[in-house]
Write a protein that holds these residues in place. Structure first.
Motif, short mmCIF file in Angstrom:
data_model
loop_
_atom_site.label_atom_id
_atom_site.label_comp_id
_atom_site.label_asym_id
_atom_site.label_seq_id
_atom_site.Cartn_x
_atom_site.Cartn_y
_atom_site.Cartn_z
N SER A 50 0.84 -1.21 0.00
CA SER A 50 0.00 0.00 0.00
C SER A 50 0.87 1.24 0.00
N GLU A 51 1.83 1.22 0.92
CA GLU A 51 2.73 2.36 1.08
C GLU A 51 3.54 2.64 -0.19
N LEU A 52 4.13 1.59 -0.74
CA LEU A 52 4.99 1.77 -1.92
C LEU A 52 4.19 2.16 -3.16
N SER A 53 3.01 1.57 -3.36
CA SER A 53 2.21 1.93 -4.54
C SER A 53 1.78 3.39 -4.42
N SER A 54 1.45 3.81 -3.20
CA SER A 54 1.03 5.19 -2.97
C SER A 54 2.18 6.17 -3.22
N GLN A 55 3.37 5.84 -2.71
CA GLN A 55 4.54 6.71 -2.91
C GLN A 55 4.83 6.89 -4.40
N LYS A 56 4.80 5.78 -5.15
CA LYS A 56 5.09 5.84 -6.59
C LYS A 56 4.06 6.70 -7.32
N ALA A 57 2.78 6.44 -7.02
CA ALA A 57 1.71 7.17 -7.71
C ALA A 57 1.74 8.66 -7.38
N GLN A 58 1.93 8.98 -6.09
CA GLN A 58 1.96 10.40 -5.67
C GLN A 58 3.12 11.13 -6.35
N ASP A 59 4.28 10.46 -6.42
CA ASP A 59 5.48 11.06 -7.02
C ASP A 59 5.21 11.42 -8.49
N VAL A 60 4.60 10.51 -9.23
CA VAL A 60 4.36 10.73 -10.66
C VAL A 60 3.18 11.67 -10.88
N ALA A 61 2.18 11.63 -9.98
CA ALA A 61 0.99 12.48 -10.15
C ALA A 61 1.29 13.96 -9.93
N LYS A 62 2.36 14.25 -9.21
CA LYS A 62 2.70 15.66 -8.87
C LYS A 62 2.76 16.58 -10.07
N HIS A 63 3.28 16.07 -11.19
CA HIS A 63 3.48 16.95 -12.35
C HIS A 63 2.58 16.60 -13.54
N GLN A 64 1.39 16.04 -13.24
CA GLN A 64 0.47 15.69 -14.34
C GLN A 64 -0.58 16.77 -14.54
N GLU A 65 -1.08 16.85 -15.76
CA GLU A 65 -2.13 17.82 -16.08
C GLU A 65 -3.49 17.26 -15.67
N PRO A 66 -4.49 18.12 -15.47
CA PRO A 66 -5.83 17.64 -15.15
C PRO A 66 -6.34 16.68 -16.22
N GLY A 67 -7.07 15.67 -15.79
CA GLY A 67 -7.59 14.68 -16.73
C GLY A 67 -6.69 13.46 -16.84
N THR A 68 -5.62 13.44 -16.05
CA THR A 68 -4.68 12.31 -16.08
C THR A 68 -4.99 11.34 -14.95
N LEU A 69 -4.93 10.06 -15.25
CA LEU A 69 -5.07 9.05 -14.22
C LEU A 69 -3.73 8.31 -14.09
N VAL A 70 -3.23 8.26 -12.87
CA VAL A 70 -1.93 7.61 -12.61
C VAL A 70 -2.17 6.30 -11.87
N ILE A 71 -1.48 5.25 -12.30
CA ILE A 71 -1.53 3.96 -11.62
C ILE A 71 -0.16 3.67 -11.03
N GLY A 72 -0.11 3.51 -9.71
CA GLY A 72 1.12 3.09 -9.03
C GLY A 72 0.88 1.69 -8.50
N ALA A 73 1.87 0.82 -8.60
CA ALA A 73 1.68 -0.55 -8.12
C ALA A 73 2.96 -1.09 -7.52
N ASP A 74 2.79 -2.00 -6.58
CA ASP A 74 3.95 -2.68 -6.00
C ASP A 74 3.52 -4.09 -5.62
N THR A 75 4.36 -5.06 -5.94
CA THR A 75 4.04 -6.47 -5.65
C THR A 75 5.11 -7.08 -4.77
N VAL A 76 4.68 -7.83 -3.76
CA VAL A 76 5.62 -8.61 -2.96
C VAL A 76 5.10 -10.03 -2.81
N VAL A 77 6.03 -10.94 -2.61
CA VAL A 77 5.69 -12.32 -2.30
C VAL A 77 5.98 -12.49 -0.82
N ALA A 78 5.09 -13.19 -0.11
CA ALA A 78 5.32 -13.39 1.32
C ALA A 78 5.02 -14.84 1.69
#
Length: 195
Positions: A50-78
């Protein structure tokens, strides 16, 4: 509002598997991997993704124009709540595969969707979990797989969609989640956000 009103779709990940999964459901994102240094404050798999996907998405969303949808994802095996990241060496891959073979483990993918509106952002984070059961593997099978190139860029040191499929006894949950992105749920969540 519907999918057509989304001006741009951005995937905050360089994963070719995630890009292919999105293409499979008719979405063609621009690839803009986050350059943020990942910071993890938890050792619980659900919280980490949750934390890592959020960090990635927030980082990339910072400089996007309105109307943009950003997908951040992170996968782990446990396994037994112990997180297995990408192997740092073939020996590390061997260690992980030796742990996983013949047993059950979980694959968690955290996804954060950020829709950049005119004045504010809509944010949605969710975690998808899939249980995977593996057949027992011989020493030779573990070694052959671990010392191939396939496990090297994959969480838990294996790719379910590659040669490792020979050792997958069964899964309970979303297969695509194990590949790297639960695209069915991603699509449904995007639709919900854009209503």
């Amino acid at each position: 509002m519907d999918m057509k009103q989304m001006k741009k779709l951005v995937l905050a990940s360089a994963s070719p598997r995630r890009r292919e999964l999105l293409a499979q459901i008719g979405l063609t994102p621009l690839i803009e991997p986050s350059t943020l240094e990942e910071k993890v404050t938890s050792s619980i798999p659900e919280a980490v993704v949750s934390e890592l996907s959020s960090q990635k998405a927030q980082d990339v969303a910072k400089h996007q124009e309105p109307g943009t949808l950003v997908i951040g994802a992170d996968t782990v095996v446990a396994m037994d709540q112990q997180i297995l990241l990408k192997p740092v060496s073939h020996e590390d891959a061997y260690r992980m595969i030796s742990m996983l073979q013949g047993r059950d483990h979980q694959v968690y993918t955290g996804v954060t969707l950020i829709y950049c509106g005119q004045t504010e952002k809509k944010v949605k984070t969710f975690v998808e979990k899939t249980d995977v059961t593996l057949y027992p593997m011989s020493e030779e099978e573990i070694k052959t797989y671990a010392f191939s190139e396939e496990p090297m860029d994959k969480a838990g040191a294996y790719g379910i969609q590659g040669n490792f499929a020979a050792f997958v006894k069964g899964i309970d949950g979303d297969y695509n989640n194990v590949v790297g992105l639960p695209v069915g749920r991603v699509f449904q969540e995007i639709k919900g956000m854009l209503e």
